[in-house]
Design a protein around this motif. Structure first.
Motif: not given
Length: 146
Positions: A4-13, A17-19, A37-39, A138-140
């Motif tokens: 879950k922690k790593l998923s959050c970091i990937i989500e942050e990345l 990238a989207e920004q 990983l979807g990035i 729930d990622h968020q």
């Protein structure tokens, strides 16, 4: 919990990238791993580009005032990260090493490079959900607390 922690970091990345923040990586295998990983973003390869590190820094800061450095976790990757961060900072931009540090903090004992990240994520997910049943993560909500 590590998954879950790593998923959050990937989500942050992904969000960075989207920004439009470019991501400095070592090579093609790292790019493929991050895409798995979807990035999806602007990846700038440090190795094999034919450019000097300072030229890579210049190229990246032309794209954004914030640049993510995501080199491998070995000695070479650490040296590259430090040199690139110094060059990016000297050009008046912000080198983001925080995401790299967070990933290293969780994976240090298990992987040494970015290309191993997708497989490591799969292993962590299997350890946390051996029966394959999703816990409706729930990622968020989780990532805000993390």
């Amino acid at each position: 919990m590590s998954f879950k922690k790593l998923s959050c970091i990937i989500e942050e990345l992904k969000i960075c990238a989207e920004q439009g923040m470019p991501i400095l990586i070592e090579g093609k295998k790292d790019e493929n791993a991050l895409k798995k990983l979807g990035i999806n973003g602007t990846f700038i390869k440090v190795s094999g580009s034919g450019l000097k590190l300072f030229e890579i820094a210049e190229k990246s800061v032309k794209l954004s005032s914030k640049v993510i450095i995501l080199t491998d976790f070995d000695k070479k990757g650490e040296q590259l990260a430090k040199r690139l961060a110094g060059d990016i900072q000297s050009l008046g931009s912000y080198p983001n090493l925080e995401i790299r540090r967070k990933i290293m903090g969780i994976t240090r004992k298990f992987i040494k490079d970015i290309e191993s990240l997708p497989r490591h994520m799969e292993q962590l997910e299997l350890e946390e959900k051996p029966d394959g049943v999703s816990d409706n993560f729930d990622h968020q909500r989780f990532c805000v607390r993390y």
